[in-house]
Design an enzyme around this catalytic site. Structure first.
Site, mmCIF file in Angstrom:
data_model
loop_
_atom_site.group_PDB
_atom_site.id
_atom_site.type_symbol
_atom_site.label_atom_id
_atom_site.label_comp_id
_atom_site.label_asym_id
_atom_site.label_seq_id
_atom_site.Cartn_x
_atom_site.Cartn_y
_atom_site.Cartn_z
ATOM 1 N N GLU A 1 3.898 -3.028 -3.654
ATOM 2 C CA GLU A 1 3.007 -4.043 -3.070
ATOM 3 C C GLU A 1 1.550 -3.653 -3.268
ATOM 4 O O GLU A 1 0.706 -4.473 -3.658
ATOM 5 C CB GLU A 1 3.324 -4.211 -1.585
ATOM 6 C CG GLU A 1 2.359 -5.095 -0.828
ATOM 7 C CD GLU A 1 1.988 -4.550 0.539
ATOM 8 O OE1 GLU A 1 0.784 -4.515 0.869
ATOM 9 O OE2 GLU A 1 2.913 -4.148 1.279
ATOM 10 N N HIS A 2 1.227 -2.388 -2.995
ATOM 11 C CA HIS A 2 -0.147 -1.914 -3.166
ATOM 12 C C HIS A 2 -0.592 -1.979 -4.625
ATOM 13 O O HIS A 2 -1.702 -2.407 -4.932
ATOM 14 C CB HIS A 2 -0.260 -0.471 -2.672
ATOM 15 C CG HIS A 2 -0.531 -0.351 -1.216
ATOM 16 N ND1 HIS A 2 -1.687 0.210 -0.706
ATOM 17 C CD2 HIS A 2 0.199 -0.727 -0.137
ATOM 18 C CE1 HIS A 2 -1.644 0.190 0.618
ATOM 19 N NE2 HIS A 2 -0.498 -0.378 0.986
#
Length: 431
Positions: free
Chosen positions: A51-52
């Protein structure tokens, strides 16, 4: 649901929208059915890491360009990882919606995972882990998850442990992405001043570029165990969770649980707030909570007090919980049901909330539910349903989690004294 449309594309990706002509903004994004529950012990934290990294550069945009492009039109991008879902979404004015669709599609389909960005973001995530570990009212929920579902993917931290996160490579991210970021495992949702047909016009350019590989079904069982965990620290307050086996998101008791939780500890008029805080002054914060997953769920009560008041707090909270199986007045039941309905209706005034709702409902039930369907389900909940559910929940082994200058095992006697089930296995203790 009025103005709500759902289409499954040939590649399996689902598009769900709600058109609101009187809104100036649009909330839209991709929801991927992949989270911590998809991980193993060896890659725990990879969903969150991915996600990051999605925002850290693509084959056509740098991380800075991604941020500047969306912010130049006054919009914002965000993402989150949960136990079963990872979401990437944006909110911006209606005339700029194509920019968000372009950027979100780019970061999901064309991430580069450049080494320099990977190492920078690894540092950020390690700081996030440290911050969570240093925050008692955050880390206690990770401890609860672990005690509830020991040695299971559902019991592991979303952020992951330091040693595992420190070892994740770009190749690991690619393999994980290729396994779960497939069209049949993704929902694109949009709510606001936009039409369903217009969204579908973007399909060939954006939605058909996801993998066509069939995503493997997760066969893991969420097996609740429960027990005790003491995270002993030199803190002014003792933080505690009394936790229980809950229900799944598809359970017929889903709305009964919401009403039960609200009566017990959902607001200033709730039993716990009135008895524990207002009458006895034992705490500043006390509330009940529930988490429902595809195969199971959790229910719990959280509070924090001074160590010398902890046993009294547990005693009182246990009494109030057990009372729910025998004594619920018509007044408090109807008041709580009205509050719950009002909250549901008011959430319809936010396109962000509505987008989350229609996507989650599509993921769980295969389609969005109408407002009337939900209100009918709420109306059908009776006091007897709540009492029955109380007995069901309290029949599970109580999880007792503490953080501070206290021992969870010392609270077992107060839990048992009031009729709850509790044992010390598995017992864990961290110092």
């Amino acid at each position: 649901m009025k103005n709500v449309k759902l289409t499954r594309l040939d590649n399996g990706l689902r598009v769900v929208t709600k058109s609101l002509d009187n809104f100036e903004s649009v909330m839209l994004g991709y929801w991927v059915k992949a989270g911590a529950a998809c991980e193993t012990k060896e890659n725990n934290g990879i969903s969150h890491f991915l996600e990051h990294m999605a925002f850290k550069g693509t084959s056509s945009r740098t991380a800075k360009q991604i941020a500047e492009e969306i912010e130049s039109v006054g919009g914002y991008l965000n993402a989150y990882t949960s136990r079963e879902t990872t979401a990437f979404h944006a909110k911006l004015l209606k005339d700029d919606r194509h920019i968000a669709i372009d950027i979100l599609s780019d970061i999901l389909q064309n991430p580069t995972f450049a080494n320099i960005e990977l190492e920078r973001e690894r540092g950020v995530i390690l700081q996030e882990i440290s911050q969570t570990n240093d925050t008692p009212d955050d880390i206690i929920f990770d401890h609860f998850q672990d005690v509830a579902f020991p040695n299971q993917s559902m019991g592991r931290s979303i952020l992951g442990p330091v040693d595992v996160v420190s070892a994740i490579t770009a190749n690991d991210l690619r393999k994980y992405r290729n396994r779960f970021y497939n069209a049949d495992n993704i929902i694109f949702g949009a709510v606001g001043n936009i039409s369903h047909d217009e969204i579908l016009e973007y399909a060939d350019k954006y939605f058909h570029n996801f993998g066509n590989v069939k995503t493997p079904e997760l066969l893991s069982v969420y097996d609740y165990k429960g027990g005790c965990y003491s995270d002993v620290r030199d803190l002014e307050q003792a933080h505690i969770i009394l936790g229980f086996n809950g229900i799944s998101s598809v359970s017929e008791d889903f709305y009964a649980l919401a009403i039960f939780s609200s009566i017990l500890g959902g607001g200033m008029s709730s039993r716990l707030f009135q008895e524990v805080r207002e009458k006895r002054g034992l705490v500043y914060s006390v509330y009940s909570f529930s988490s429902s997953y595809s195969r199971n769920g959790l229910f719990g009560v959280y509070a924090a007090t001074s160590p010398d008041k902890l046993s009294e707090l547990v005693d009182v909270a246990s009494v109030e919980l057990m009372k729910m199986s025998e004594n619920i007045s018509e007044d408090e039941f109807n008041r709580t049901k009205a509050q719950f309905k009002a909250g549901l209706l008011m959430s319809q005034e936010s396109n962000s909330s509505m987008c989350e709702q229609i996507v989650n409902q599509t993921m769980i039930f295969g389609r969005p539910l109408t407002r009337d369907e939900i209100l009918t389900k709420i109306d059908k909940v009776s006091i007897d349903d709540v009492k029955r559910l109380t007995k069901k929940i309290t029949a599970s082994n109580t999880s007792i989690i503490t953080v501070g200058k206290c021992e969870a095992e010392h609270m077992i006697q107060y839990v048992k004294k009031n009729g709850l089930i509790a044992n010390s296995n598995p017992t864990k203790r961290a110092i």
